[in-house]
Write a protein that holds these residues in place. Structure first.
Motif, PDB file in Angstrom:
ATOM      1  N   SER A 173       0.870  -1.334   0.136  1.00 43.99           N
ATOM      2  CA  SER A 173       0.073  -0.031  -0.081  1.00 43.99           C
ATOM      3  C   SER A 173       0.916   1.199   0.051  1.00 43.99           C
ATOM      4  N   TYR A 174       2.226   1.111   0.317  1.00 45.89           N
ATOM      5  CA  TYR A 174       2.796   2.243   0.405  1.00 45.89           C
ATOM      6  C   TYR A 174       2.708   3.412  -0.666  1.00 45.89           C
ATOM      7  N   ALA A 175       2.963   2.935  -1.847  1.00 43.86           N
ATOM      8  CA  ALA A 175       2.971   3.921  -2.902  1.00 43.86           C
ATOM      9  C   ALA A 175       1.539   4.818  -3.012  1.00 43.86           C
ATOM     10  N   LEU A 176       0.441   4.128  -2.619  1.00 42.60           N
ATOM     11  CA  LEU A 176      -0.815   4.437  -2.669  1.00 42.60           C
ATOM     12  C   LEU A 176      -0.939   5.631  -1.572  1.00 42.60           C
ATOM     13  N   VAL A 177      -0.499   5.128  -0.488  1.00 46.48           N
ATOM     14  CA  VAL A 177      -0.417   6.053   0.733  1.00 46.48           C
ATOM     15  C   VAL A 177       0.395   7.506   0.608  1.00 46.48           C
ATOM     16  N   CYS A 178       1.660   7.142  -0.247  1.00 45.20           N
ATOM     17  CA  CYS A 178       2.198   8.317  -0.634  1.00 45.20           C
ATOM     18  C   CYS A 178       1.589   9.315  -1.442  1.00 45.20           C
ATOM     19  N   ALA A 179       1.058   8.793  -2.468  1.00 46.00           N
ATOM     20  CA  ALA A 179       0.298   9.683  -3.578  1.00 46.00           C
ATOM     21  C   ALA A 179      -0.831  10.363  -2.557  1.00 46.00           C
ATOM     22  N   LEU A 180      -1.580   9.715  -1.975  1.00 41.25           N
ATOM     23  CA  LEU A 180      -2.540  10.425  -1.178  1.00 41.25           C
ATOM     24  C   LEU A 180      -2.113  11.494  -0.198  1.00 41.25           C
ATOM     25  N   VAL A 181      -0.894  11.526   0.483  1.00 42.89           N
ATOM     26  CA  VAL A 181      -0.537  12.309   1.214  1.00 42.89           C
ATOM     27  C   VAL A 181       0.126  13.508   0.314  1.00 42.89           C
ATOM     28  N   VAL A 218      -0.914   9.358   9.456  1.00 41.38           N
ATOM     29  CA  VAL A 218      -1.617  10.357  10.407  1.00 41.38           C
ATOM     30  C   VAL A 218      -0.412  11.107  10.642  1.00 41.38           C
ATOM     31  N   LEU A 219       1.031  10.639  10.874  1.00 36.25           N
ATOM     32  CA  LEU A 219       2.220  11.454  11.305  1.00 36.25           C
ATOM     33  C   LEU A 219       2.349  12.531  10.248  1.00 36.25           C
ATOM     34  N   ALA A 220       1.745  12.375   8.983  1.00 37.13           N
ATOM     35  CA  ALA A 220       1.914  13.575   8.056  1.00 37.13           C
ATOM     36  C   ALA A 220       1.073  15.094   8.352  1.00 37.13           C
ATOM     37  N   LEU A 221      -0.093  14.612   9.216  1.00 39.74           N
ATOM     38  CA  LEU A 221      -0.874  15.761   9.942  1.00 39.74           C
ATOM     39  C   LEU A 221      -0.034  16.631  10.602  1.00 39.74           C
ATOM     40  N   ALA A 222       0.900  16.080  11.383  1.00 39.79           N
ATOM     41  CA  ALA A 222       1.936  16.875  12.375  1.00 39.79           C
ATOM     42  C   ALA A 222       2.764  17.680  11.492  1.00 39.79           C
ATOM     43  N   ALA A 223       3.173  17.156  10.270  1.00 40.99           N
ATOM     44  CA  ALA A 223       3.966  17.991   9.311  1.00 40.99           C
ATOM     45  C   ALA A 223       3.007  19.180   8.655  1.00 40.99           C
ATOM     46  N   HIS A 224       1.768  18.841   8.279  1.00 36.90           N
ATOM     47  CA  HIS A 224       0.873  19.770   7.751  1.00 36.90           C
ATOM     48  C   HIS A 224       0.510  20.835   8.718  1.00 36.90           C
ATOM     49  N   LEU A 312       8.050   8.599  14.335  1.00 38.33           N
ATOM     50  CA  LEU A 312       7.890   7.221  14.597  1.00 38.33           C
ATOM     51  C   LEU A 312       9.129   6.849  15.269  1.00 38.33           C
ATOM     52  N   LEU A 313      10.334   7.459  15.105  1.00 38.80           N
ATOM     53  CA  LEU A 313      11.316   7.041  15.900  1.00 38.80           C
ATOM     54  C   LEU A 313      10.976   6.993  17.427  1.00 38.80           C
ATOM     55  N   LEU A 314      10.533   8.211  17.770  1.00 41.87           N
ATOM     56  CA  LEU A 314      10.144   8.587  19.119  1.00 41.87           C
ATOM     57  C   LEU A 314       9.148   7.585  19.806  1.00 41.87           C
ATOM     58  N   LEU A 315       8.259   7.290  18.790  1.00 39.38           N
ATOM     59  CA  LEU A 315       7.366   6.332  19.345  1.00 39.38           C
ATOM     60  C   LEU A 315       7.948   4.827  19.472  1.00 39.38           C
ATOM     61  N   VAL A 327       6.728   5.365   6.279  1.00 39.57           N
ATOM     62  CA  VAL A 327       6.728   6.816   5.984  1.00 39.57           C
ATOM     63  C   VAL A 327       7.178   7.328   4.952  1.00 39.57           C
ATOM     64  N   LEU A 328       7.051   6.522   3.966  1.00 41.47           N
ATOM     65  CA  LEU A 328       7.818   6.707   2.747  1.00 41.47           C
ATOM     66  C   LEU A 328       7.401   8.154   2.021  1.00 41.47           C
ATOM     67  N   TYR A 329       6.000   8.570   2.391  1.00 40.76           N
ATOM     68  CA  TYR A 329       5.752   9.993   1.818  1.00 40.76           C
ATOM     69  C   TYR A 329       6.639  10.891   2.241  1.00 40.76           C
ATOM     70  N   ALA A 330       7.539  10.691   3.316  1.00 38.62           N
ATOM     71  CA  ALA A 330       8.412  11.649   3.764  1.00 38.62           C
ATOM     72  C   ALA A 330       9.442  12.037   2.314  1.00 38.62           C
ATOM     73  N   GLN A 331       9.734  11.294   1.512  1.00 34.12           N
ATOM     74  CA  GLN A 331      10.512  11.372   0.555  1.00 34.12           C
ATOM     75  C   GLN A 331       9.972  12.603  -0.572  1.00 34.12           C
ATOM     76  N   ALA A 332       8.785  12.813  -0.565  1.00 32.99           N
ATOM     77  CA  ALA A 332       8.156  14.049  -1.031  1.00 32.99           C
ATOM     78  C   ALA A 332       8.708  15.014  -0.568  1.00 32.99           C
ATOM     79  N   GLY A 333       8.983  15.380   0.574  1.00 35.32           N
ATOM     80  CA  GLY A 333       9.615  16.509   1.274  1.00 35.32           C
ATOM     81  C   GLY A 333      11.076  16.751   0.911  1.00 35.32           C
ATOM     82  N   LEU A 334      11.567  15.854   0.775  1.00 34.47           N
ATOM     83  CA  LEU A 334      13.013  15.658   0.110  1.00 34.47           C
ATOM     84  C   LEU A 334      13.200  15.990  -1.100  1.00 34.47           C
TER      85      LEU A 334
END
Length: 508
Positions: A173-181, A218-224, A312-315, A327-334
């Protein structure tokens, strides 16, 4: 005039802005005298900004997508669960892997609608298309925040990133999650600009879809939220709270299935170095952008890159949960940061511009071996197809089969042919009938009795040096093999050992 200039420079810039680069080329690392910050794009997005990265993404995604006809164990789980009858699939989600439930339901529908299609292509095609969609949306987002060339470069960079290339060709599912984020990030910028309830509702709906596909979105919401300017924080917080409320039933259910992530170990040095490396690269790009007068994009891109992995590291300090693909979607920020920085450096004249272009070319060439390796079976943890072929070769005269640990039973599910005729000595309930991922196993005394009554056993094990499970069932398997059997031979394939054991005198 000077007073107006000072006032303009002292005005704080919101975290999310739409900043277009000046048309005139300026010297490197010198802030422009004025910066145009607008609330909407100054022109329509040129088609090439989106089409070039999307075409590249599709080409890379379809290139070698079958990986020589192989799959690894996570993809085997997708195949097995998605192909179960819908009532059994639904019942399984009540016991295991609810975090991926929506994805399994989508894949079930896809398999039902395409019964004659190539199963490997069908398994991975949604990820290929999702990555292409994420690439196009990211290019649009970078264009809105910085400009057309930054949009083009950000899209290309995103497509070339090794994690993105890997999960673009994976039946998970990770690519689909990334696309939605990424889509939610674009809608967030739009909601900040237009300030309407409908815009916030659209953002919330897409963000919720991402979270339902995988909870850690849901961790992307913190970044948003960190990216929101002051006036938008109240409607943004309300929308994000609504997403969390809608997600809570799934979160409660998945907390009862924590055994599914018991395999995750503590955070290793490699994970920390990987996170630290990409974060340092992102911060370096943000410094370049700031020194060239572009700061709006960093307010969104830097939190998106750093915050979800950091949280996620802290959790994971409380319970090991950190896996970078979550958290593949973090690559979008990079990609946003690198693309925008390359745009600014390439605009610079003289030595800086030449060095930037040469560095970009060198980076692409350096990624070529990785790009090639990602399209081989050796790029994954194991190779389910190779395991089945090894069992076919050595198990023809065996009587039973054992999986050490039990979750490696997944190796037999995509292609059960080589395992027919071999009694599963530990099995109590099949994966389908028990509504579990790997089936249920009999008590340790039953397993012991079955093994002692079997002359020749094929044991499917992890590679040497891997941690072993300490349950009574796993302990008895190892003890009986060591005490009452001898090893006749072992075949080592990618990520697995296939060993034939026999009672003394039965190896030949």
């Amino acid at each position: 005039m000077h007073a107006r200039t000072r006032a303009h420079r002292s005005t704080p810039e919101p975290a999310i802005t739409t900043t277009h680069a000046p048309g005139r080329v300026r010297p490197p690392f010198r802030p422009p005298r004025t910066r145009v910050t607008v609330t909407a794009p100054s022109s329509r997005t040129p088609a090439y900004v989106v089409l070039v990265p999307v075409a590249l993404s599709l080409a890379l995604g379809l290139w070698g997508v079958r990986r020589g006809g192989t799959m690894w164990r996570d993809e085997a789980v997708t195949c097995d669960i998605a192909l179960r009858p819908l009532p059994d699939l639904w019942a399984t989600l009540g016991h295991a892997d609810a975090v991926h439930g929506l994805y399994y339901l989508l894949m079930h529908a896809l398999f039902e609608l395409s019964p004659g299609a190539d199963p490997l292509l069908l398994l991975r095609l949604p990820s290929v298309l999702a990555t292409a969609a994420a690439t196009g949306t990211l290019a649009l987002l970078a264009h809105r925040l910085t400009g057309p060339r930054a949009g083009l470069l950000s899209g290309v960079v995103f497509t070339l990133l090794p994690p993105v290339q890997r999960y673009a060709q994976e039946g998970r599912s990770y690519a689909l999650v990334c696309a939605l984020v990424v889509w939610a990030s674009y809608l967030l910028v739009r909601a900040v600009r237009v300030r309407t309830g409908r815009a916030w509702l659209a953002y919330g709906a897409v963000a919720l879809a991402a979270c339902l596909l995988h909870e850690f979105a849901v961790l992307a919401l913190a970044a948003h939220f960190a990216a929101l300017p002051g006036p938008s924080r109240r409607p943004g917080a309300r929308t994000m709270a609504g997403v969390c409320v809608c997600l809570s039933p799934l979160a409660v259910l998945s907390t009862r299935q924590t055994d599914q992530v018991a395999w995750i170990g503590g955070v290793g040095a490699g994970a920390l170095l990987g996170f630290g490396g990409v974060t340092v690269l992102g911060v370096g790009c943000a410094v370049v952008l700031k020194r060239t007068g572009i700061t709006g994009i960093t307010g969104l891109a830097l939190p998106l890159l750093a915050l979800p992995p950091l949280l996620l590291l802290l959790l994971s300090l409380a319970k090991p949960l950190y896996v970078d693909r979550y958290v593949l979607y973090a690559q979008a920020g990079l990609a946003l940061l690198v693309g925008a920085a390359l745009d600014r450096l390439a605009r610079a004249g003289g030595r800086v511009g030449v060095v930037a272009r040469l560095t970009a070319v060198a980076a692409v060439l350096a990624l070529l071996p990785v790009t090639l390796q990602l399209r081989t079976a050796q790029s994954r943890t194991d190779d389910v197809t190779a395991v089945a072929e090894a069992v076919r070769a050595v198990g023809h005269d065996a009587d039973g089969v054992l999986y050490l640990p039990a979750r490696r039973r997944i190796w037999s599910l995509p292609d059960p042919g080589p395992f027919r005729g071999l009694r599963d000595l530990a099995l109590d309930g099949t994966p389908t009938t028990s509504h579990t991922l790997y089936g249920t196993e009999a008590p340790a005394p039953v397993i012991r009795a079955r093994m002692l009554a079997t002359p020749r056993i094929v044991a499917l094990r992890d590679p040497a040096g891997q941690p072993v499970d300490r349950t009574p069932e796993e302990e008895v398997k190892r003890q009986v093999l060591a005490r009452y059997f001898v090893e006749c031979g072992t075949r080592r394939v990618q990520g697995a050992r296939v060993t034939v054991y026999a009672r003394p005198g039965h190896c030949q």
